[in-house]
Design a protein around this motif. Sequence first.
Motif, PDB file in Angstrom:
ATOM      1  N   PHE A  19     -12.850  -9.337  69.525  1.00 56.32           N
ATOM      2  CA  PHE A  19     -14.125  -9.914  69.948  1.00 56.32           C
ATOM      3  C   PHE A  19     -13.898 -11.361  70.365  1.00 56.32           C
ATOM      4  O   PHE A  19     -13.363 -12.159  69.594  1.00 56.32           O
ATOM      5  CB  PHE A  19     -15.175  -9.866  68.841  1.00 56.32           C
ATOM      6  CG  PHE A  19     -16.443 -10.575  69.234  1.00 56.32           C
ATOM      7  CD1 PHE A  19     -17.348  -9.972  70.089  1.00 56.32           C
ATOM      8  CD2 PHE A  19     -16.710 -11.860  68.778  1.00 56.32           C
ATOM      9  CE1 PHE A  19     -18.502 -10.635  70.499  1.00 56.32           C
ATOM     10  CE2 PHE A  19     -17.861 -12.530  69.171  1.00 56.32           C
ATOM     11  CZ  PHE A  19     -18.758 -11.912  70.029  1.00 56.32           C
ATOM     12  N   HIS A  21     -16.140 -14.557  71.620  1.00 59.63           N
ATOM     13  CA  HIS A  21     -17.522 -15.010  71.768  1.00 59.63           C
ATOM     14  C   HIS A  21     -17.778 -15.509  73.193  1.00 59.63           C
ATOM     15  O   HIS A  21     -16.887 -16.098  73.816  1.00 59.63           O
ATOM     16  CB  HIS A  21     -17.822 -16.134  70.765  1.00 59.63           C
ATOM     17  CG  HIS A  21     -19.276 -16.463  70.691  1.00 59.63           C
ATOM     18  ND1 HIS A  21     -19.890 -17.323  71.576  1.00 59.63           N
ATOM     19  CD2 HIS A  21     -20.249 -16.030  69.844  1.00 59.63           C
ATOM     20  CE1 HIS A  21     -21.175 -17.402  71.284  1.00 59.63           C
ATOM     21  NE2 HIS A  21     -21.414 -16.632  70.244  1.00 59.63           N
ATOM     22  N   TYR A  37     -10.775 -12.056  66.093  1.00 60.79           N
ATOM     23  CA  TYR A  37     -12.074 -12.693  66.283  1.00 60.79           C
ATOM     24  C   TYR A  37     -11.847 -14.100  66.817  1.00 60.79           C
ATOM     25  O   TYR A  37     -11.153 -14.909  66.184  1.00 60.79           O
ATOM     26  CB  TYR A  37     -12.844 -12.752  64.965  1.00 60.79           C
ATOM     27  CG  TYR A  37     -14.187 -13.453  65.095  1.00 60.79           C
ATOM     28  CD1 TYR A  37     -15.315 -12.757  65.516  1.00 60.79           C
ATOM     29  CD2 TYR A  37     -14.321 -14.812  64.790  1.00 60.79           C
ATOM     30  CE1 TYR A  37     -16.538 -13.396  65.646  1.00 60.79           C
ATOM     31  CE2 TYR A  37     -15.544 -15.446  64.919  1.00 60.79           C
ATOM     32  CZ  TYR A  37     -16.652 -14.734  65.348  1.00 60.79           C
ATOM     33  OH  TYR A  37     -17.868 -15.363  65.481  1.00 60.79           O
ATOM     34  N   ASN A  58      -7.875 -14.622  63.314  1.00 55.70           N
ATOM     35  CA  ASN A  58      -9.116 -15.238  63.775  1.00 55.70           C
ATOM     36  C   ASN A  58      -8.891 -16.705  64.108  1.00 55.70           C
ATOM     37  O   ASN A  58      -8.126 -17.405  63.454  1.00 55.70           O
ATOM     38  CB  ASN A  58     -10.243 -15.059  62.754  1.00 55.70           C
ATOM     39  CG  ASN A  58     -10.002 -15.768  61.444  1.00 55.70           C
ATOM     40  OD1 ASN A  58     -10.170 -16.981  61.331  1.00 55.70           O
ATOM     41  ND2 ASN A  58      -9.596 -15.010  60.424  1.00 55.70           N
ATOM     42  N   TYR A 160     -13.578 -11.516  58.510  1.00 58.20           N
ATOM     43  CA  TYR A 160     -13.557 -11.875  59.927  1.00 58.20           C
ATOM     44  C   TYR A 160     -13.182 -10.675  60.799  1.00 58.20           C
ATOM     45  O   TYR A 160     -13.662 -10.536  61.926  1.00 58.20           O
ATOM     46  CB  TYR A 160     -12.617 -13.053  60.177  1.00 58.20           C
ATOM     47  CG  TYR A 160     -13.343 -14.376  60.093  1.00 58.20           C
ATOM     48  CD1 TYR A 160     -14.031 -14.895  61.188  1.00 58.20           C
ATOM     49  CD2 TYR A 160     -13.378 -15.100  58.904  1.00 58.20           C
ATOM     50  CE1 TYR A 160     -14.715 -16.086  61.109  1.00 58.20           C
ATOM     51  CE2 TYR A 160     -14.061 -16.294  58.812  1.00 58.20           C
ATOM     52  CZ  TYR A 160     -14.732 -16.787  59.921  1.00 58.20           C
ATOM     53  OH  TYR A 160     -15.422 -17.974  59.826  1.00 58.20           O
ATOM     54  N   GLN A 161     -12.328  -9.808  60.293  1.00 56.74           N
ATOM     55  CA  GLN A 161     -12.016  -8.586  61.038  1.00 56.74           C
ATOM     56  C   GLN A 161     -13.246  -7.688  61.128  1.00 56.74           C
ATOM     57  O   GLN A 161     -13.526  -7.093  62.176  1.00 56.74           O
ATOM     58  CB  GLN A 161     -10.844  -7.875  60.372  1.00 56.74           C
ATOM     59  CG  GLN A 161      -9.548  -8.664  60.490  1.00 56.74           C
ATOM     60  CD  GLN A 161      -8.455  -8.212  59.538  1.00 56.74           C
ATOM     61  OE1 GLN A 161      -8.686  -7.386  58.644  1.00 56.74           O
ATOM     62  NE2 GLN A 161      -7.264  -8.763  59.706  1.00 56.74           N
ATOM     63  N   ALA A 164     -15.580  -9.146  63.693  1.00 60.41           N
ATOM     64  CA  ALA A 164     -15.237  -8.764  65.071  1.00 60.41           C
ATOM     65  C   ALA A 164     -15.906  -7.441  65.441  1.00 60.41           C
ATOM     66  O   ALA A 164     -16.490  -7.298  66.526  1.00 60.41           O
ATOM     67  CB  ALA A 164     -13.724  -8.666  65.237  1.00 60.41           C
ATOM     68  N   SER A 167     -19.744  -7.941  65.630  1.00 61.54           N
ATOM     69  CA  SER A 167     -20.126  -8.703  66.816  1.00 61.54           C
ATOM     70  C   SER A 167     -20.034  -7.858  68.079  1.00 61.54           C
ATOM     71  O   SER A 167     -20.918  -7.911  68.943  1.00 61.54           O
ATOM     72  CB  SER A 167     -19.245  -9.947  66.941  1.00 61.54           C
ATOM     73  OG  SER A 167     -19.427 -10.816  65.835  1.00 61.54           O
TER      74      SER A 167
END
Length: 223
Positions: A19, A21, A37, A58, A160-161, A164, A167
């Motif tokens: 992912f 942003h 991420y 990340n 955080y994984q 991702a 998100s």
Amino acid sequence: MARFYEIDGIAPRVHPTAFIHPDAVLIGNVSVGPGCYIAPLASLRGDFGEIRIEAGANIQDGCVVHCFPGTSTVVEEDGHVGHGSVLHGCRIGRGALIGMKSVIMDGATIGELAFVGANSFVKSGDQVAARHLAVGSPARVQRELTEQELSWKANGTRLYQELADRSRETLRETEAREWTAAESGTGDRQVFDAVVTGGTPAHVPLQQHRAGTSSAATSGEKN
């Protein structure tokens, strides 16, 4: 959609399960692996050398990743780079943690599962040994990390994984809802905690994690 830029015929390469942003910027020779991420306002600028972010890593908000011509900046699998950090021509080992607002300079190597404390400066060519903590400006290795600390870090990276995935599936630009005095501001947080962990906090600061583990050990409970 994130801002991707080609230069000299080279465009960023991103795995479909990563992912990025929409407010991140990737330029040129940048590769982002599976499950990564990349947060808002991160800048990964591969206009001189190569930037490689490997599986599950990340790069958090406001980070800058760059390098000199003909060199590389690499964040290995499960690397975790905190808010506002700068990586320049360095290598971050598998599972390593870079604390918020840290700077890692050219030729530096952060070993596997090592931590660099927040607001630290790792000089060019320096090395942080695997499973050790380095802090300060310039950073100095302090001690070996405990299994408790490594477990805490692994949980944070896992979140955080999962972020991702969340998100990619649900993040959408929208308008803010109208705030009312009846709203406490904690309801959405409670919903997230319940979804992720069945009501207990999904992740806590390291000091709180240590205290919680100590209390559980004292009472004979297992985490």
